[in-house]
Design an enzyme around this catalytic site. Structure first.
Site, mmCIF file in Angstrom:
data_model
loop_
_atom_site.group_PDB
_atom_site.id
_atom_site.type_symbol
_atom_site.label_atom_id
_atom_site.label_comp_id
_atom_site.label_asym_id
_atom_site.label_seq_id
_atom_site.Cartn_x
_atom_site.Cartn_y
_atom_site.Cartn_z
ATOM 1 N N GLY A 13 16.799 -37.361 -22.394
ATOM 2 C CA GLY A 13 16.622 -37.165 -23.835
ATOM 3 C C GLY A 13 17.889 -36.844 -24.600
ATOM 4 O O GLY A 13 18.018 -37.199 -25.771
ATOM 5 N N ASP B 234 18.044 -32.225 -26.065
ATOM 6 C CA ASP B 234 17.542 -32.778 -27.311
ATOM 7 C C ASP B 234 16.674 -31.763 -28.041
ATOM 8 O O ASP B 234 16.771 -31.600 -29.249
ATOM 9 C CB ASP B 234 16.757 -34.085 -27.050
ATOM 10 N N ASP C 206 11.573 -26.334 -26.328
ATOM 11 C CA ASP C 206 10.133 -26.171 -26.545
ATOM 12 C C ASP C 206 9.669 -24.900 -25.822
ATOM 13 O O ASP C 206 9.695 -23.815 -26.381
ATOM 14 C CB ASP C 206 9.430 -27.447 -26.069
ATOM 15 N N LYS D 252 11.541 -26.101 -31.482
ATOM 16 C CA LYS D 252 10.190 -26.056 -32.061
ATOM 17 C C LYS D 252 9.883 -24.654 -32.557
ATOM 18 O O LYS D 252 10.206 -23.665 -31.888
ATOM 19 C CB LYS D 252 9.154 -26.477 -31.015
ATOM 20 N N PHE E 222 4.748 -33.034 -31.553
ATOM 21 C CA PHE E 222 5.393 -33.953 -30.609
ATOM 22 C C PHE E 222 6.216 -34.967 -31.410
ATOM 23 O O PHE E 222 5.698 -35.638 -32.305
ATOM 24 C CB PHE E 222 4.340 -34.664 -29.763
ATOM 25 N N ASP F 45 11.529 -39.462 -26.131
ATOM 26 C CA ASP F 45 10.638 -40.577 -25.778
ATOM 27 C C ASP F 45 9.169 -40.176 -25.765
ATOM 28 O O ASP F 45 8.814 -38.997 -25.722
ATOM 29 C CB ASP F 45 10.980 -41.074 -24.374
ATOM 30 N N ARG G 194 13.096 -44.145 -27.648
ATOM 31 C CA ARG G 194 14.365 -43.410 -27.626
ATOM 32 C C ARG G 194 15.376 -44.025 -28.578
ATOM 33 O O ARG G 194 16.274 -43.358 -29.068
ATOM 34 C CB ARG G 194 14.971 -43.429 -26.213
HETATM 35 P P1 5GP Z 1 10.983 -27.186 -22.595
HETATM 36 O O1 5GP Z 1 11.455 -27.318 -21.189
HETATM 37 O O2 5GP Z 1 11.840 -26.266 -23.453
HETATM 38 O O3 5GP Z 1 9.513 -26.906 -22.703
HETATM 39 O O4 5GP Z 1 11.080 -28.602 -23.274
HETATM 40 C C1 5GP Z 1 12.284 -29.268 -23.359
HETATM 41 C C2 5GP Z 1 12.163 -30.655 -22.807
HETATM 42 O O5 5GP Z 1 10.853 -31.180 -22.972
HETATM 43 C C3 5GP Z 1 13.108 -31.551 -23.557
HETATM 44 O O6 5GP Z 1 14.257 -31.768 -22.777
HETATM 45 C C4 5GP Z 1 12.312 -32.816 -23.728
HETATM 46 O O7 5GP Z 1 12.588 -33.648 -22.608
HETATM 47 C C5 5GP Z 1 10.871 -32.412 -23.624
HETATM 48 N N1 5GP Z 1 10.226 -32.223 -24.933
HETATM 49 C C6 5GP Z 1 9.851 -31.063 -25.503
HETATM 50 N N2 5GP Z 1 9.261 -31.270 -26.693
HETATM 51 C C7 5GP Z 1 9.251 -32.608 -26.881
HETATM 52 C C8 5GP Z 1 8.771 -33.452 -27.938
HETATM 53 O O8 5GP Z 1 8.237 -33.034 -28.979
HETATM 54 N N3 5GP Z 1 8.951 -34.788 -27.755
HETATM 55 C C9 5GP Z 1 9.528 -35.311 -26.647
HETATM 56 N N4 5GP Z 1 9.648 -36.627 -26.602
HETATM 57 N N5 5GP Z 1 9.993 -34.553 -25.632
HETATM 58 C C10 5GP Z 1 9.853 -33.211 -25.763
HETATM 59 MG MG MG Z 2 14.364 -33.372 -21.552
#
Ligand code: 5GP
Ligand code: MG
Length: 218
Positions: free
Chosen positions: A77, A133, A136, A164, A185, A192, A198
């Site tokens: 990402g 990117d 979350d 987020k 999302f 993606d 992407r």
């Molecule tokens: P975390 O590990 O902080 O929960 O989420 C981070 C990873 O989850 C990012 O590197 C990304 O790959 C994916 N991600 C989190 N939120 C989104 C979203 O809204 N859309 C997409 N496409 N990927 C997300």
């Molecule tokens: Mg990621």
């Protein structure tokens, strides 16, 4: 935030950042899958330049104690974000890679961060900047940062283009943040859904049909 009508979606095709390099006649179905543009490519470009300015200032030679800089984008990402950011950071740097999956396939919620691979090179003594990117749940940075530290980095900083607006994300320590966005999302600019979208230049939400129907765009 822009909500797109069908005709506005069609006019996206004319926008400079959304130009299809193959010409006006062939427009991929992926544009029809967009619900609304959350962050335009112009705003992204401006933010990337701002972030690069801060990062450059914070990594001036007198702040590194003789150490070198390594940038570690989290694949896949952060690929586009990294490519744009580093071209605005005029300092010597090496690139290392970490591949993490948390939204495998058709997921729209984190399934837990899974470290799939790394190609870091020599991290020992480096000032590492981990790029992602989007932040979350914090699981991805929570897996990558300790791994980079364990590899011997002198310092580890983190930078995300998007964060987020949810408590767990806001409470995760991060050094540089581009935009805080609603807890939705999003795809585009490297992000993606099922590995598609992407290459959209803007950060957008998808129409429910594009997700529920598991439709493939080309
Ligand atoms: P975390 O590990 O902080 O929960 O989420 C981070 C990873 O989850 C990012 O590197 C990304 O790959 C994916 N991600 C989190 N939120 C989104 C979203 O809204 N859309 C997409 N496409 N990927 C997300
Ligand atoms: Mg990621």
């Amino acid at each position: 935030m822009e909500r797109l009508s069908r005709s506005a979606t069609a006019s996206l095709r004319m926008r400079p950042g959304a130009v299809n390099p193959h010409g006006r006649g062939i427009f991929p179905a992926m544009y029809a899958d967009i619900d609304r543009i959350l962050i335009s490519h112009e705003r992204i470009a401006e933010k990337v330049r701002q972030l690069a300015g801060q990062i450059t200032a914070d990594h001036a030679p007198d702040k590194l104690n003789g150490g070198e800089v390594m940038i570690v984008p989290i694949m896949t990402g952060a690929m586009i974000f990294c490519a744009d950011l580093i071209r605005n950071i005029p300092i010597a740097m090496q690139i290392g890679l970490m591949t993490v999956s948390s939204y495998p396939g058709q997921s729209v919620r984190s399934q837990g961060a899974q470290l799939l691979g790394k190609k870091l090179g020599n991290v020992r003594g480096r000032h590492v900047l981990v790029l992602d990117d989007i932040l979350d749940s914090g699981g991805t940075l929570g897996a990558v940062v300790p791994a980079v530290r364990a590899a011997g980095a002198a310092a580890v900083k983190t930078c995300v283009l998007l964060r987020k607006n949810r408590p767990v994300a806001m409470q995760t320590p991060v050094d540089y943040v581009g935009f805080d966005i609603p807890d939705e999302f999003v795809v585009g600019y490297g992000l993606d859904y099922n590995d598609y979208y992407r290459n959209l230049p803007d950060i957008v939400t998808l129409r429910p049909q594009a997700i529920a129907g598991q439709k493939k765009s080309t």
